[in-house]
Write an enzyme that holds these catalytic residues in place. Structure first.
Site, PDB file in Angstrom:
ATOM      1  N   ASP A  27       0.817  -1.212   0.000  1.00  0.00           N
ATOM      2  CA  ASP A  27       0.000   0.000   0.000  1.00  0.00           C
ATOM      3  C   ASP A  27       0.856   1.269   0.000  1.00  0.00           C
ATOM      4  OD1 ASP A  27      -1.890   2.064   0.683  1.00  0.00           O
ATOM      5  OD2 ASP A  27      -3.211   0.483   1.423  1.00  0.00           O
TER       6      ASP A  27
ATOM      7  N   THR B 253      -7.151   3.856  -1.434  1.00  0.00           N
ATOM      8  CA  THR B 253      -6.844   2.428  -1.325  1.00  0.00           C
ATOM      9  C   THR B 253      -7.927   1.506  -1.889  1.00  0.00           C
ATOM     10  OG1 THR B 253      -5.499   2.871   0.612  1.00  0.00           O
ATOM     11  CG2 THR B 253      -6.263   0.606   0.316  1.00  0.00           C
TER      12      THR B 253
ATOM     13  N   TYR C 177     -10.025  -9.730   7.358  1.00  0.00           N
ATOM     14  CA  TYR C 177      -9.055  -8.646   7.471  1.00  0.00           C
ATOM     15  C   TYR C 177      -8.683  -8.369   8.919  1.00  0.00           C
ATOM     16  CZ  TYR C 177      -6.438  -4.431   7.238  1.00  0.00           C
ATOM     17  OH  TYR C 177      -5.412  -3.534   7.387  1.00  0.00           O
TER      18      TYR C 177
ATOM     19  N   ASP D 275       2.398   2.734   3.249  1.00  0.00           N
ATOM     20  CA  ASP D 275       1.319   3.718   3.377  1.00  0.00           C
ATOM     21  C   ASP D 275       1.232   4.311   4.785  1.00  0.00           C
ATOM     22  OD1 ASP D 275      -1.275   4.852   2.106  1.00  0.00           O
ATOM     23  OD2 ASP D 275      -1.999   3.950   3.959  1.00  0.00           O
TER      24      ASP D 275
ATOM     25  N   HIS E  23       1.654   8.309   5.702  1.00  0.00           N
ATOM     26  CA  HIS E  23       0.617   9.167   6.290  1.00  0.00           C
ATOM     27  C   HIS E  23       1.112   9.836   7.559  1.00  0.00           C
ATOM     28  CE1 HIS E  23      -2.836   8.428   3.788  1.00  0.00           C
ATOM     29  NE2 HIS E  23      -2.776   7.114   3.947  1.00  0.00           N
TER      30      HIS E  23
ATOM     31  N   ASP F  85      -1.260   0.531  -4.885  1.00  0.00           N
ATOM     32  CA  ASP F  85      -2.531   1.169  -5.240  1.00  0.00           C
ATOM     33  C   ASP F  85      -2.383   2.649  -5.595  1.00  0.00           C
ATOM     34  OD1 ASP F  85      -1.765   1.639  -2.610  1.00  0.00           O
ATOM     35  OD2 ASP F  85      -3.770   1.384  -1.756  1.00  0.00           O
ATOM     36  N   HIS F  86      -1.409   3.336  -4.969  1.00  0.00           N
ATOM     37  CA  HIS F  86      -1.261   4.786  -5.158  1.00  0.00           C
ATOM     38  C   HIS F  86       0.050   5.225  -4.526  1.00  0.00           C
ATOM     39  CE1 HIS F  86      -2.107   5.012  -0.922  1.00  0.00           C
ATOM     40  NE2 HIS F  86      -3.181   4.263  -1.115  1.00  0.00           N
TER      41      HIS F  86
ATOM     42  N   HIS G 247      -2.957  10.907   0.073  1.00  0.00           N
ATOM     43  CA  HIS G 247      -3.163  10.530  -1.327  1.00  0.00           C
ATOM     44  C   HIS G 247      -4.652  10.596  -1.566  1.00  0.00           C
ATOM     45  CE1 HIS G 247      -4.648   6.659   0.134  1.00  0.00           C
ATOM     46  NE2 HIS G 247      -3.702   6.755   1.040  1.00  0.00           N
TER      47      HIS G 247
HETATM   48 ZN   LIG Z   1      -3.599   2.665  -0.042  1.00  0.00          ZN
END
Ligand SMILES: [Zn+2]
Ligand SMILES: *[C@@H]1O[C@H](CO)[C@@H](O)[C@H](O)[C@H]1NC(C)=O
Ligand SMILES: *[C@@H]1O[C@H](CO)[C@@H](O)[C@H](O)[C@H]1NC(C)=O
Ligand SMILES: *[C@@H]1O[C@H](CO)[C@@H](O)[C@H](O)[C@H]1NC(C)=O
Ligand SMILES: *[C@@H]1O[C@H](CO)[C@@H](O)[C@H](O)[C@H]1NC(C)=O
Ligand SMILES: *[C@@H]1O[C@H](CO)[C@@H](O)[C@H](O)[C@H]1NC(C)=O
Ligand SMILES: *[C@@H]1O[C@H](CO)[C@@H](O)[C@H](O)[C@H]1NC(C)=O
Ligand SMILES: *[C@@H]1O[C@H](CO)[C@@H](O)[C@H](O)[C@H]1NC(C)=O
Ligand SMILES: *[C@@H]1O[C@H](CO)[C@@H](O)[C@H](O)[C@H]1NC(C)=O
Length: 464
Positions: A44, A80, A164, A198, A202, A246-247, A345
């Protein structure tokens, strides 16, 4: 002379092309027998240019024996869940229905959040993820925490999957997946998700080199662990592995805050989703709300749903609210809060900072091949091709990815330039040779040649 030289060069060029193309016919193969299992991995928030800025030795080893695509244009919004669903469906968010981290569907009168994403499959049912298609064609699949893989989409979860839980370590996810692969030969597709880099991006912002170095070293160690596990279980040479994300991530700042409360009374609208793309559902007068928001801040654009630019492919879905606000890169939209994340993002998908990369390794892939770019929706048709299943309607194109494959013939720009230069050299050599021979040929056998030569002599400047 010149025309025949060109024809020769063209013949040489086209025969080379024919030879390389003929090469792939010998690859005609028994499709079902030749299919290798496929592992799709997402780290991620792995921004494309982290590859240029950090050492990442294991990832380098992985793609130097495989392929690398420097950057992918992902889908808007660059969050995401929308992007992970695009990777496994080949669809833009407006077509697969997972449009944001928080959504409101006015037809169902229900709200979706990533925190309760698996309660109701209806949010996911507008599209068919690739694991469902693989199972419908008689094979099995396995998933470790890929967004949506613990939801019974169209009444099917992957054959093997985990609920998850962010606390399950990368190692445990990999060990479960490789166990499933080893124990059950019918497993053809496996998907694996990991939350870093990720989280670190952040919390500290992507410009915090100290923290990002640590996070990316861990990610790279995880890639090393994955490779080592595949090797020790005898899978490394048999499995096709795609590593992507994803980004990306961009730096935010408390100096770049857009506070909606400064522009509009919060009782006039519901803020369905916040930043950097805010989804606004007006409660009363739509044009009043829109007018206030469109004048709100020079680093934020307000769009009425019908006017969202086509290139974003973010319009045709009831789950897109009547007004959306899009912040400029690095800006944060809030109602009144003063705290924010240092990295974020979700911004315009044309921004390079939002782009992920792709690397792949395995029997289907070339070795040491590099492509500059394609779209992340193109990965889905590539995977369908690798798995020998037919594509569902999608927004990707296999043709932009096929040069990654060892079985496909591709002339890259370098070979084309090589062939052109080669042909020109042949042409020049032949021309010189021809002129040389013509000037050397004994005149006696060719009366007309002698005449020509005599004419030439007349032009000889030495006469002057
Ligand atoms: Zn993500
Ligand atoms: C050969 O290449 C063409 C075009 O790249 C492709 O369409 C075709 O399926 C390939 N044939 C085989 C037998 O792999
Ligand atoms: C292809 O492989 C499958 C499975 O191994 C086998 O059943 C089938 O007969 C093969 N087909 C051809 C044309 O060789
Ligand atoms: C939507 O659901 C909420 C409860 O979740 C309810 O209060 C509201 O009246 C419903 N709205 C409509 C239009 O049905
Ligand atoms: C999911 O979470 C959202 C946001 O917190 C909430 O509004 C919604 O009611 C929840 N849905 C369910 C089914 O619990
Ligand atoms: C990076 O993060 C650490 C830990 O919060 C902090 O001490 C450091 O000052 C940050 N560095 C930069 C350049 O922001
Ligand atoms: C916002 O509107 C509500 C309802 O009209 C009103 O009660 C409130 O005082 C307003 N707030 C501000 C800050 O103007
Ligand atoms: C909505 O607001 C606009 C602009 O302030 C105003 O011209 C219009 O009359 C209002 N419409 C309604 C139905 O209140
Ligand atoms: C994306 O693909 C879907 C399914 O084929 C299609 O309905 C949609 O129109 C496509 N979107 C674009 C922008 O072409």
């Amino acid at each position: 002379m010149a025309p025949s030289g060109l024809m020769f060069a063209f013949a040489a060029w086209s025969s080379m092309v024919t030879i390389t193309q003929a090469g792939n016919e010998s690859h005609a193969r028994n499709a079902s027998a030749a299919i290798s299992p496929l592992l799709l991995v997402s780290f991620d928030g792995f921004r494309a240019d982290y590859l240029e800025k950090y050492p990442l030795p294991n990832l380098r080893e992985f793609y130097s024996d495989g392929v690398l695509v420097d950057h992918l244009t992902n889908v808007f919004i660059t969050k995401t869940f929308p992007n992970h669903y695009s990777l496994v469906t080949g669809l833009y968010a407006e077509s697969h229905g997972i449009l944001a981290s928080t959504m409101y569907d006015p037809v169902m009168n229900r709200t979706f959040s990533v925190h309760n994403h698996s309660i109701d499959a209806v949010w996911w049912n507008e599209a068919t993820p690739i694991w469902v298609s693989v199972q419908n064609s008689g094979y099995k699949t396995a998933a470790a925490m890929w967004p949506g893989s613990d939801v019974a989409i169209q009444n099917k979860t992957p054959t093997y999957f985990m609920k998850y839980d962010s606390k399950v370590s990368f190692r445990d996810r990999v060990l479960s997946l490789t166990d499933w692969l080893v124990r059950d030969e019918a497993v053809r597709l496996t998907v694996l998700y990991w939350e870093e880099p990720d989280n670190t991006g952040h919390t500290y912002g992507p410009d915090n080199v100290t923290e990002m170095t640590k996070a990316l070293k861990e990610v790279d160690d995880n890639i090393g662990f994955l490779m080592q596990q595949l090797k020790s279980k005898g899978l490394w040479d048999k499995i096709n592995v795609i590593v992507t994300s994803d980004h990306g991530m961009t730096q935010c700042s408390p100096d770049r805050l857009i506070q909606l409360d400064k522009c509009l009374n919060a009782s006039t609208y519901t803020l369905v989703d916040e930043t950097p793309v805010a989804a606004v559902l007006p409660r009363t007068n739509v044009s009043l709300v829109f007018n206030s928001l469109s004048k709100c801040h020079s680093h934020m654009k307000a769009y009425m749903k019908t006017d969202i630019p086509d290139r974003l492919h973010y319009k045709n879905n009831v789950r897109i609210q009547p007004i959306i606000l899009v912040a400029d890169e690095g800006w944060t939209i809030v109602q009144n809060e003063k705290h924010l994340r240092l990295g974020d993002h979700g911004y315009d998908n044309s921004l390079p900072s939002m782009h992920p990369f792709l690397a792949a390794h395995g029997p289907a892939f070339r070795k040491g091949y590099r492509l500059p770019h394609f779209n992340s929706v193109d990965i889905y048709p590539l995977m369908c091709h690798l798995l020998g299943i037919s594509e569902k309607p999608n927004n990707g194109s296999f043709s932009s990815t096929r040069c990654l494959l060892a079985s496909e013939s591709c002339l890259d720009l370098a070979s084309i330039i090589g062939i052109v230069i080669g042909s020109l050299m042949v042409l020049t050599t032949l021309t010189c040779l021809f002129i040389f021979i013509r000037n050397r040929v004994p005149n006696s056998s060719r009366p007309f040649a002698r005449l020509e030569l005599q004419e030439d002599d007349d032009d000889d400047p030495l006469i002057d």
